[in-house]
Design an enzyme around this catalytic site. Structure first.
Site, PDB file in Angstrom:
ATOM      1  N   SER A 193       0.813  -1.218   0.000  1.00  9.57           N
ATOM      2  CA  SER A 193       0.000   0.000   0.000  1.00  9.57           C
ATOM      3  C   SER A 193       0.845   1.266   0.000  1.00  9.57           C
ATOM      4  O   SER A 193       0.439   2.287  -0.537  1.00  9.57           O
ATOM      5  CB  SER A 193      -0.895   0.016   1.234  1.00  9.57           C
ATOM      6  OG  SER A 193      -1.793  -1.055   1.205  1.00  9.57           O
TER       7      SER A 193
ATOM      8  N   MET B 194      -7.504   5.268 -15.176  1.00 11.49           N
ATOM      9  CA  MET B 194      -8.305   4.298 -15.912  1.00 11.49           C
ATOM     10  C   MET B 194      -8.207   2.914 -15.281  1.00 11.49           C
ATOM     11  O   MET B 194      -9.148   2.137 -15.330  1.00 11.49           O
ATOM     12  CB  MET B 194      -7.874   4.219 -17.388  1.00 11.49           C
ATOM     13  CG  MET B 194      -8.677   5.115 -18.320  1.00 11.49           C
ATOM     14  SD  MET B 194     -10.473   4.975 -18.111  1.00 11.49           S
ATOM     15  CE  MET B 194     -10.786   3.449 -18.996  1.00 11.49           C
TER      16      MET B 194
ATOM     17  N   ARG C 182      -7.983   2.044 -12.120  1.00 10.84           N
ATOM     18  CA  ARG C 182      -8.857   1.838 -10.963  1.00 10.84           C
ATOM     19  C   ARG C 182     -10.292   1.530 -11.406  1.00 10.84           C
ATOM     20  O   ARG C 182     -10.866   0.528 -10.967  1.00 10.84           O
ATOM     21  CB  ARG C 182      -8.805   3.045 -10.021  1.00 10.84           C
ATOM     22  CG  ARG C 182      -7.718   2.914  -8.965  1.00 10.84           C
ATOM     23  CD  ARG C 182      -7.651   4.149  -8.087  1.00 10.84           C
ATOM     24  NE  ARG C 182      -6.988   5.256  -8.759  1.00 10.84           N
ATOM     25  CZ  ARG C 182      -7.167   6.527  -8.438  1.00 10.84           C
ATOM     26  NH1 ARG C 182      -7.988   6.871  -7.478  1.00 10.84           N
ATOM     27  NH2 ARG C 182      -6.503   7.464  -9.078  1.00 10.84           N
TER      28      ARG C 182
ATOM     29  N   ILE D 116     -27.858 -16.466   0.153  1.00 12.20           N
ATOM     30  CA  ILE D 116     -29.230 -16.702  -0.329  1.00 12.20           C
ATOM     31  C   ILE D 116     -29.390 -18.152  -0.788  1.00 12.20           C
ATOM     32  O   ILE D 116     -30.378 -18.807  -0.478  1.00 12.20           O
ATOM     33  CB  ILE D 116     -29.578 -15.732  -1.482  1.00 12.20           C
ATOM     34  CG1 ILE D 116     -29.693 -14.302  -0.945  1.00 12.20           C
ATOM     35  CG2 ILE D 116     -30.886 -16.144  -2.167  1.00 12.20           C
ATOM     36  CD1 ILE D 116     -29.825 -13.249  -2.031  1.00 12.20           C
TER      37      ILE D 116
ATOM     38  N   GLU E 177      -4.562  -2.673  -7.053  1.00  6.51           N
ATOM     39  CA  GLU E 177      -4.768  -1.300  -7.544  1.00  6.51           C
ATOM     40  C   GLU E 177      -5.171  -0.371  -6.401  1.00  6.51           C
ATOM     41  O   GLU E 177      -5.944   0.559  -6.590  1.00  6.51           O
ATOM     42  CB  GLU E 177      -5.846  -1.258  -8.640  1.00  6.51           C
ATOM     43  CG  GLU E 177      -5.475  -1.961  -9.930  1.00  6.51           C
ATOM     44  CD  GLU E 177      -4.199  -1.419 -10.530  1.00  6.51           C
ATOM     45  OE1 GLU E 177      -3.983  -0.193 -10.465  1.00  6.51           O
ATOM     46  OE2 GLU E 177      -3.406  -2.228 -11.047  1.00  6.51           O
ATOM     47  N   GLY E 178      -4.625  -0.618  -5.228  1.00  8.04           N
ATOM     48  CA  GLY E 178      -4.972   0.182  -4.058  1.00  8.04           C
ATOM     49  C   GLY E 178      -6.116  -0.466  -3.310  1.00  8.04           C
ATOM     50  O   GLY E 178      -7.210  -0.614  -3.865  1.00  8.04           O
TER      51      GLY E 178
HETATM   52  C1  LIG Z   1      -3.442 -11.361  -7.273  1.00  3.60           C
HETATM   53  C2  LIG Z   1      -2.653 -10.134  -7.043  1.00  3.60           C
HETATM   54  C3  LIG Z   1      -2.148  -9.438  -8.120  1.00  3.60           C
HETATM   55  C4  LIG Z   1      -1.380  -8.285  -7.923  1.00  3.60           C
HETATM   56  N1  LIG Z   1      -0.830  -7.652  -9.007  1.00  3.60           N
HETATM   57  C5  LIG Z   1       0.064  -6.658  -8.788  1.00  3.60           C
HETATM   58  C6  LIG Z   1       0.822  -6.119  -9.864  1.00  3.60           C
HETATM   59  O1  LIG Z   1       0.635  -6.485 -11.029  1.00  3.60           O
HETATM   60  N2  LIG Z   1       1.763  -5.198  -9.592  1.00  3.60           N
HETATM   61  C7  LIG Z   1       1.995  -4.757  -8.324  1.00  3.60           C
HETATM   62  O2  LIG Z   1       2.864  -3.931  -8.149  1.00  3.60           O
HETATM   63  N3  LIG Z   1       1.289  -5.224  -7.284  1.00  3.60           N
HETATM   64  C8  LIG Z   1       0.345  -6.172  -7.476  1.00  3.60           C
HETATM   65  N4  LIG Z   1      -0.351  -6.693  -6.420  1.00  3.60           N
HETATM   66  C9  LIG Z   1      -0.098  -6.190  -5.096  1.00  3.60           C
HETATM   67  C10 LIG Z   1      -1.237  -5.357  -4.514  1.00  3.60           C
HETATM   68  O3  LIG Z   1      -1.336  -4.140  -5.176  1.00  3.60           O
HETATM   69  C11 LIG Z   1      -0.975  -5.192  -3.010  1.00  3.60           C
HETATM   70  O4  LIG Z   1      -1.136  -6.459  -2.422  1.00  3.60           O
HETATM   71  C12 LIG Z   1      -1.875  -4.195  -2.372  1.00  3.60           C
HETATM   72  O5  LIG Z   1      -1.581  -2.908  -2.824  1.00  3.60           O
HETATM   73  C13 LIG Z   1      -1.789  -4.215  -0.856  1.00  3.60           C
HETATM   74  O6  LIG Z   1      -0.491  -4.205  -0.422  1.00  3.60           O
HETATM   75  P1  LIG Z   1       0.005  -5.267   0.657  1.00  3.60           P
HETATM   76  O7  LIG Z   1      -0.426  -6.587   0.167  1.00  3.60           O
HETATM   77  O8  LIG Z   1       1.420  -5.049   0.897  1.00  3.60           O
HETATM   78  O9  LIG Z   1      -0.837  -4.933   1.933  1.00  3.60           O
HETATM   79  P2  LIG Z   1      -0.435  -3.875   3.039  1.00  3.60           P
HETATM   80  O10 LIG Z   1      -0.011  -2.615   2.426  1.00  3.60           O
HETATM   81  O11 LIG Z   1       0.478  -4.533   3.988  1.00  3.60           O
HETATM   82  O12 LIG Z   1      -1.834  -3.656   3.729  1.00  3.60           O
HETATM   83  C14 LIG Z   1      -2.371  -4.524   4.730  1.00  3.60           C
HETATM   84  C15 LIG Z   1      -3.677  -3.905   5.226  1.00  3.60           C
HETATM   85  O13 LIG Z   1      -3.414  -2.615   5.785  1.00  3.60           O
HETATM   86  C16 LIG Z   1      -4.216  -1.648   5.193  1.00  3.60           C
HETATM   87  N5  LIG Z   1      -3.527  -0.366   5.113  1.00  3.60           N
HETATM   88  C17 LIG Z   1      -2.318  -0.116   4.567  1.00  3.60           C
HETATM   89  N6  LIG Z   1      -2.032   1.190   4.649  1.00  3.60           N
HETATM   90  C18 LIG Z   1      -3.083   1.784   5.250  1.00  3.60           C
HETATM   91  C19 LIG Z   1      -3.391   3.129   5.610  1.00  3.60           C
HETATM   92  N7  LIG Z   1      -2.574   4.134   5.355  1.00  3.60           N
HETATM   93  N8  LIG Z   1      -4.559   3.358   6.209  1.00  3.60           N
HETATM   94  C20 LIG Z   1      -5.414   2.333   6.481  1.00  3.60           C
HETATM   95  N9  LIG Z   1      -5.189   1.071   6.153  1.00  3.60           N
HETATM   96  C21 LIG Z   1      -4.029   0.794   5.558  1.00  3.60           C
HETATM   97  C22 LIG Z   1      -4.517  -2.208   3.809  1.00  3.60           C
HETATM   98  O14 LIG Z   1      -5.674  -1.627   3.242  1.00  3.60           O
HETATM   99  C23 LIG Z   1      -4.684  -3.669   4.122  1.00  3.60           C
HETATM  100  O15 LIG Z   1      -5.976  -3.889   4.584  1.00  3.60           O
HETATM  101  C24 LIG Z   1      -1.140  -7.811  -6.602  1.00  3.60           C
HETATM  102  C25 LIG Z   1      -1.703  -8.502  -5.522  1.00  3.60           C
HETATM  103  C26 LIG Z   1      -2.428  -9.655  -5.722  1.00  3.60           C
HETATM  104  C27 LIG Z   1      -2.963 -10.371  -4.536  1.00  3.60           C
END
Ligand SMILES: Cc1cc2nc3c(=O)[nH]c(=O)nc-3n(C[C@H](O)[C@H](O)[C@H](O)COP(=O)(O)OP(=O)(O)OC[C@H]3O[C@@H](n4cnc5c(N)ncnc54)[C@H](O)[C@@H]3O)c2cc1C
Lengths: 393, 365
Positions: free
Chosen positions: A127, A245, A247, A344, A370-371
């Protein structure tokens, strides 16, 4: 002029996609259960099947076009299946969007034809991409960048022919030091250990990437801007722009299986003799009908929010807030809808004899990549409060 | 073709109404609520704006401007932003007029529409809702029994907007298994207009109960003449209108919360910096937007007579009712104890939204 009617031609073009989705369904279960294999580039019988479909006419000036139509098309396509396709199209990876947003004309010409993945996420950060630890160090002698680091969860990571990756050229500069680079597959030092095992979208090849002293030409820096702007997010923002686009498209993709779940549940309810009496009050509806209509309403709201964000993009208007609105909305909506449909239908909903449980697993990704939903809420809240990312994080 | 684009005219109307809402509605809203009445001045001012008369065709003495259900939804959002009770008072005549325009026979139009084209505020009301725990607007218990060519209406209607000053009522009743709407003059024999009802919200807006004790009306009273009409379309239209007003109210609530949270300090920082507050407001915004697009789609479908209108209106009503109450309720929560005190408007907005969200057929597009 405000209008929500699809033209006959719009309907025909969408029907063409839904028909393909119907055909794909027969392969979906197997593909899901055989996760380790990449699905074929072309599904068996696809060519012959396509010949049986009438080709829809090209859109005219009265028809829905551009990003709004892309939204509806994505819903139709993902209604068939989240990750199986009759034909795997080349191009169109997330990295391609980044290339068109941040690349120079020459770069676009050079790599535009490749399927490009996008690698931001690392084991230590998702994130908050400002914490990216992958480094790019300029070797002035050879005019090369030397990349070191690890990326995870890269969508289309196996099939991609190249990747746009985020790396820092100066850790002390924080976000401003992060740049995007293009690395072609086959570059020495660029390894792809394998495909992740997932809850859903199992046909998607989500991969990890490892870079060990991986050398790429100096001109593989997207946009070619090596400067580190002070107090600004610089190149970072250039890349963020591409999300306006992606998102909404992520929202639309999740709405596909959600719609599939609703269609399936509606069919089952009707077969069971449940009357969906639109137009009346709720008090005299059955509990199942009420629950179902509530999910339908959530779907409608989400689809419209997504159309609105893409319609803005199509008319060249800023859509940063709206992209987060629809992504956050759809992220919650598809969870509520598919899980609600399971509720359901009860035991039928969890049976692997049907696809509903799979749709529930597949669209769960919508609120994560995508966030995450939380990150979209951050973006919306900052917009509302006129806050910077320092003010609210 | 999918489009969210406002015409220049719609933008102008929106801006004008927004100003009107801020200047002519907000300042008097609290007094209307406390005093339980809407000043005649306000109704006169609204009447001058011509929300009702301009859209009546010129052959019936109106302004002859094209009526757009979508533009009307935009107008109602702004009025709802001003105040829900006042918005409903302003649009009550339209609900009746639109039903006549959309479903009336030529004779019915000729007889009724000119009443709404004079200089003085004039209203007539829809009488749809009924008391009772399982009330369903599409299944009234009020009934119309044929008697020769005439009809005898019996039953009780509630929440009839501005029923104390309406010249006519459009009474929705069961007729031989189907439902129909009947135009009943306020002075009809057997019709009793009750005392103002006591509701939790919309206290400025008078609603009444109507008792119909064997009220006899001629065949000309049946809306649409001998074929009757599609009453569902009237309900659909009204659902779009109710929703538009609620969207405006919710927009107003959020707009009021944002600056307060930036100034209110708790635990060393503005409460807006707490995610639990900030995210909630983000969701309030997100839902208000979604509600608006659903409302527009309903309005657009209703205007075009789209076959999906009833379904769309149903889903919109359901969604908007649920989310608007959630937003209004959180409006109070964000203000804490101050949200509970009548000095701030959020408690009134909650009561108003809570009230309209369970009502039907209060307004028209
Ligand atoms: C199937 C799949 C495909 C993907 N494809 C890509 C890709 O092509 N390229 C790429 O770069 N990434 C990709 N991702 C990664 C994806 O974008 C990240 O998993 C996602 O952004 C979340 O990051 P994280 O997993 O590190 O979770 P974390 O950042 O560790 O978050 C954990 C939890 O904390 C919450 N959190 C984090 N920061 C905050 C905040 N400031 N305030 C409140 N809550 C917060 C999050 O919402 C989440 O609930 C992919 C992931 C999956 C599972």
């Amino acid at each position: 002029m405000i209008d929500f009617t699809l033209t006959e031609n719009d309907e025909a073009r969408l029907a063409h996609l839904y028909a393909q989705g119907e055909y794909i369904r027969q392969f979906v279960r197997d593909a899901d259960e055989n996760e380790a294999e990449l699905p074929p580039e072309v599904l068996p019988g696809a060519e012959d099947f396509l010949k049986t479909l009438e080709r829809p006419p090209a859109p005219g000036p009265e028809d829905t076009q551009g990003p709004a139509m892309m939204t509806l098309s994505a819903i139709a396509q993902y209604w068939g299946d989240y990750s199986l396709r009759l034909h795997r199209e080349g191009g169109g990876g997330l990295g391609n969007a980044a290339l068109s947003a941040a690349g120079t004309d020459e770069q676009k010409a050079k790599w535009g034809g490749l399927l490009l993945s996008m690698a931001i996420t690392e084991p230590g950060c998702g994130s908050d991409p400002s914490r990216v630890e992958t480094t790019a160090v300029l070797d002035e002698d050879t005019d090369e960048w030397v990349i070191n680091g690890e990326k995870i969860f890269v969508t289309t990571g196996i099939r991609a022919e190249g990747v746009v990756l985020w790396a820092t050229i100066d850790k002390s500069a924080g976000r401003a030091g992060i740049k995007s680079f293009l690395v072609e597959k086959g570059t020495p030092g660029f390894e792809v250990p394998g495909k992740e095992k997932k809850l859903g979208i199992r046909c998607d090849d989500t991969a990890a990437y490892v870079f060990r002293d991986c050398r790429i030409p100096r001109e593989n820096l997207l946009g070619l801007d090596e400067s580190i702007p002070k107090q600004s997010s610089g190149g970072f923002r250039g890349v963020m722009k591409t999300f306006n686009m992606t998102r909404p498209m992520t929202a639309a993709m999740g709405l596909g299986p959600a719609k599939a779940a609703l269609d399936f549940t509606r069919e089952q309810l009707e077969e069971a003799g449940v009357d969906l009496a639109y137009g009346g009050g709720t008090a005299q509806q059955s509990a199942a009908a009420q629950a179902f209509m509530r999910l339908e309403a959530i779907y409608e709201a989400s689809e419209l929010a997504t159309l609105r964000a893409t319609w803005l993009a199509g008319t060249g208007q800023p859509n940063n807030m709206e992209s987060s609105v629809c992504k956050a909305h759809a992220g919650s909506a598809v969870r509520a809808i598919t899980q609600g449909c399971v509720d359901i239908l009860g035991p039928m909903g969890i049976s692997r004899e049907h696809l509903l449980e799979k749709w529930m697993r597949d669209c769960r990704i919508t609120d994560i990549y995508e966030g995450t939903g939380e990150i979209q809420r951050l973006i919306m809240a900052r917009g509302l409060l006129d806050y910077t990312r320092q003010d609210l994080k | 073709m999918i489009s969210f684009g406002l015409t220049e005219e719609q933008e102008l109307i929106r801006d004008t109404l927004k100003e009107f809402a801020s200047e002519a509605m907000r300042p008097i809203a609290r007094d209307c609520d406390e005093n339980g009445e809407i000043p005649q001045d306000f109704l006169d001012t609204i009447w001058e704006l011509g929300l009702t008369s301009t859209q009546i065709p010129s052959e019936y003495g109106g302004g002859g401007e094209e009526r757009s259900t979508v533009t009307n939804a935009i107008v109602l959002e702004e009025l709802g932003y001003g105040d829900v009770a006042l918005a409903l008072a302003a649009t009550a005549p339209n609900a009746f007029v639109n039903a006549i325009l959309d479903h009336g026979t030529e004779d019915q139009k000729k007889a009724l529409l000119p009443l709404f084209t004079t200089d003085e505020f004039h209203t007539a009301s829809l009488a749809v809702l009924e008391h009772g725990p399982l009330a369903d607007p599409a299944q009234p218990s009020t009934k119309a029994e044929p008697k020769g060519d005439d009809f005898v209406l019996s039953g009780r209607k509630s929440w009839v907007v501005l029923g104390d000053r309406a010249s006519h009522f459009l009474v929705v009743a069961r007729n031989n298994g189907g439902i129909d709407a009947f135009i009943v003059p306020a002075d009809a024999d057997g019709l009793t207009v009750g005392e103002p009802e006591k509701n939790v919200g919309l206290r400025g807006l008078t609603t009444v109960t109507l008792d119909l004790e064997r009220v006899e009306v001629g065949p000309e009273a049946r809306l649409g003449g001998s074929d009757g009409c599609d009453v569902r379309a009237i309900l659909d239209n009204a659902r779009g209108a109710n929703s538009a007003i609620l969207v405006g109210a919710c927009r107003g609530i959020l707009e009021f919360c944002v600056p307060y949270t930036k100034e209110r300090i708790a635990f060393d920082e503005p409460i807006s910096k707490k995610q639990s507050i900030a995210f909630r407001m983000a969701e309030m915004h997100m839902e208000t937007e979604a509600m608006r697009w659903m409302t527009w789609k309903t309005a657009s479908h209703a205007g075009q007579g789209h076959p999906q209108t009833t379904r769309q209106a149903h889903l919109t009503k359901q969604y908007v009712a649920e989310k608007s109450v959630w937003i209004a309720d959180n409006g109070i929560q964000i203000f804490g104890g101050h949200g509970f005190i009548r000095e701030y408007p959020v408690e009134m907005w909650f009561r108003n939204v809570r009230t309209l969200s369970v009502l039907e057929a209060m307004a028209g597009l």
